[in-house]
Design a protein around this motif. Structure first.
Motif, PDB file in Angstrom:
ATOM      1  N   UNK A 136      51.728  51.051  46.032  1.00 58.90           N
ATOM      2  CA  UNK A 136      50.363  51.299  46.526  1.00 58.90           C
ATOM      3  C   UNK A 136      49.323  51.009  45.444  1.00 58.90           C
ATOM      4  N   UNK A 137      49.442  49.805  44.870  1.00 55.53           N
ATOM      5  CA  UNK A 137      48.491  49.354  43.860  1.00 55.53           C
ATOM      6  C   UNK A 137      47.848  48.041  44.334  1.00 55.53           C
ATOM      7  N   UNK A 138      47.106  48.092  45.441  1.00 58.65           N
ATOM      8  CA  UNK A 138      46.543  46.863  46.005  1.00 58.65           C
ATOM      9  C   UNK A 138      45.579  46.152  45.063  1.00 58.65           C
ATOM     10  N   UNK A 139      44.878  46.920  44.230  1.00 53.43           N
ATOM     11  CA  UNK A 139      43.933  46.304  43.313  1.00 53.43           C
ATOM     12  C   UNK A 139      44.597  45.401  42.289  1.00 53.43           C
ATOM     13  N   UNK A 140      45.875  45.666  41.987  1.00 50.11           N
ATOM     14  CA  UNK A 140      46.615  44.812  41.065  1.00 50.11           C
ATOM     15  C   UNK A 140      47.297  43.661  41.799  1.00 50.11           C
ATOM     16  N   UNK A 141      47.670  43.891  43.046  1.00 51.59           N
ATOM     17  CA  UNK A 141      48.327  42.826  43.828  1.00 51.59           C
ATOM     18  C   UNK A 141      47.344  41.728  44.201  1.00 51.59           C
ATOM     19  N   UNK A 142      46.107  42.103  44.521  1.00 57.61           N
ATOM     20  CA  UNK A 142      45.129  41.144  45.034  1.00 57.61           C
ATOM     21  C   UNK A 142      44.892  39.943  44.110  1.00 57.61           C
ATOM     22  N   UNK A 143      44.615  40.140  42.796  1.00 51.82           N
ATOM     23  CA  UNK A 143      44.348  38.957  41.961  1.00 51.82           C
ATOM     24  C   UNK A 143      45.533  38.003  41.862  1.00 51.82           C
ATOM     25  N   UNK A 144      46.747  38.528  41.892  1.00 50.12           N
ATOM     26  CA  UNK A 144      47.920  37.657  41.850  1.00 50.12           C
ATOM     27  C   UNK A 144      48.044  36.861  43.147  1.00 50.12           C
ATOM     28  N   UNK A 190      53.756  28.304  36.638  1.00 45.32           N
ATOM     29  CA  UNK A 190      54.261  27.513  37.758  1.00 45.32           C
ATOM     30  C   UNK A 190      55.417  28.210  38.472  1.00 45.32           C
ATOM     31  N   UNK A 191      56.014  29.216  37.839  1.00 48.00           N
ATOM     32  CA  UNK A 191      57.131  29.933  38.456  1.00 48.00           C
ATOM     33  C   UNK A 191      56.629  30.885  39.541  1.00 48.00           C
ATOM     34  N   UNK A 192      57.341  30.908  40.656  1.00 49.58           N
ATOM     35  CA  UNK A 192      56.956  31.801  41.751  1.00 49.58           C
ATOM     36  C   UNK A 192      57.596  33.181  41.628  1.00 49.58           C
ATOM     37  N   UNK A 193      58.815  33.233  41.132  1.00 51.65           N
ATOM     38  CA  UNK A 193      59.587  34.475  41.161  1.00 51.65           C
ATOM     39  C   UNK A 193      58.864  35.667  40.531  1.00 51.65           C
ATOM     40  N   UNK A 194      58.322  35.550  39.316  1.00 55.16           N
ATOM     41  CA  UNK A 194      57.658  36.737  38.760  1.00 55.16           C
ATOM     42  C   UNK A 194      56.415  37.159  39.542  1.00 55.16           C
ATOM     43  N   UNK A 195      55.692  36.190  40.076  1.00 56.77           N
ATOM     44  CA  UNK A 195      54.546  36.534  40.940  1.00 56.77           C
ATOM     45  C   UNK A 195      55.023  37.328  42.157  1.00 56.77           C
ATOM     46  N   UNK A 237      57.801  38.909  42.835  1.00 59.60           N
ATOM     47  CA  UNK A 237      58.428  40.208  42.600  1.00 59.60           C
ATOM     48  C   UNK A 237      57.401  41.255  42.156  1.00 59.60           C
ATOM     49  N   UNK A 238      56.457  40.839  41.312  1.00 58.03           N
ATOM     50  CA  UNK A 238      55.452  41.802  40.855  1.00 58.03           C
ATOM     51  C   UNK A 238      54.501  42.183  41.982  1.00 58.03           C
ATOM     52  N   UNK A 239      54.137  41.236  42.825  1.00 52.24           N
ATOM     53  CA  UNK A 239      53.296  41.549  43.986  1.00 52.24           C
ATOM     54  C   UNK A 239      54.003  42.556  44.887  1.00 52.24           C
ATOM     55  N   UNK A 240      55.292  42.318  45.139  1.00 56.24           N
ATOM     56  CA  UNK A 240      56.081  43.237  45.973  1.00 56.24           C
ATOM     57  C   UNK A 240      56.080  44.640  45.386  1.00 56.24           C
ATOM     58  N   UNK A 241      56.233  44.731  44.070  1.00 54.57           N
ATOM     59  CA  UNK A 241      56.244  46.033  43.400  1.00 54.57           C
ATOM     60  C   UNK A 241      54.877  46.714  43.509  1.00 54.57           C
ATOM     61  N   UNK A 242      53.809  45.947  43.272  1.00 55.83           N
ATOM     62  CA  UNK A 242      52.465  46.535  43.355  1.00 55.83           C
ATOM     63  C   UNK A 242      52.198  47.093  44.759  1.00 55.83           C
ATOM     64  N   UNK A 243      52.584  46.345  45.773  1.00 57.80           N
ATOM     65  CA  UNK A 243      52.364  46.803  47.147  1.00 57.80           C
ATOM     66  C   UNK A 243      53.221  48.031  47.436  1.00 57.80           C
TER      67      UNK A 243
END
Length: 215
Positions: free
Chosen positions: A91-99, A75-80, A82-88
């Protein structure tokens, strides 16, 4: 901490201070102590993820900590976020997409997540996927809401589909005949080479409000 050595909030604050003092080895030790006391606290793992990435430049360790935080409390937004920002950033779009998909599905009533997923697909030149999300947002929006239609119209402008953009602006005007939307429509008409129509629309707006900045 002398009075309450197992106070994880105090340890969290101490680690923050140690980072500000650039005493990174002490901060990491403090965070590990806090996690050993409260191993099911997702906020501590999220902080550890931030620490590993931005101070240790250790992507695998940061990823592991963020994923632990997510698995502990989805339910927490922060780790999602921050990790999405890091993946992008990495240049790891394949990991950002499922999140991004998980957030969009989980919080369907929050258009910000839908917009971000659509924006992600647009940035990856996956325009059909982006358009499908914008279209779904329009379908699910209320009869008086124009935000989703305007987002679709602006997407069509960015992808230079001027006919579709004009149609979306006209649909938005059917819900709200605002001079701001009419001004955007005129700009789209200019891009499409429909100068006469744009001229008339802008003249009408200015006849109603001679100081309308957009027109």
């Amino acid at each position: 901490l002398k009075k309450e050595p197992r106070n994880t909030k105090a340890l969290h604050l101490l680690a923050t201070t140690q980072i500000q003092e650039r005493n990174f080895s002490a901060a990491e030790k403090t965070l590990k102590t806090a996690i050993s006391i409260e191993p099911d606290n997702p906020n501590l793992y999220s902080f550890m993820g931030f620490f590993h990435y931005y101070h240790n430049q250790d992507l695998p360790a940061a990823e592991s900590a963020y994923l632990k935080a997510i698995n502990l409390d989805r339910s927490l937004l922060e780790p999602y976020e921050e990790l999405i920002t890091i993946y992008i950033r990495e240049n790891l779009p394949g990991k950002a997409e499922p999140l991004l998909i998980e957030l969009a599905r989980r919080d369907e009533d929050q258009p910000g997540h839908q917009n971000r997923l659509a924006g992600f697909y647009e940035s990856q030149n996956q325009f059909k996927k982006a358009e499908a999300i914008f279209q779904t947002m329009v379908t699910e929006s209320g009869n008086t809401d124009t935000n989703a239609i305007l987002a679709l119209a602006r997407f069509h402008l960015r992808t230079r589909n001027f006919a579709a953009a004009i149609e979306s602006y006209q649909n938005a005007l059917a819900r709200n005949n605002s001079p701001d939307i009419r001004s955007e429509l005129a700009a789209a008409q200019i891009d499409a080479g429909k100068i006469t129509e744009a001229d008339k629309l802008l003249t009408d707006i200015l006849s109603e409000n001679s100081s309308h900045a957009g027109a």
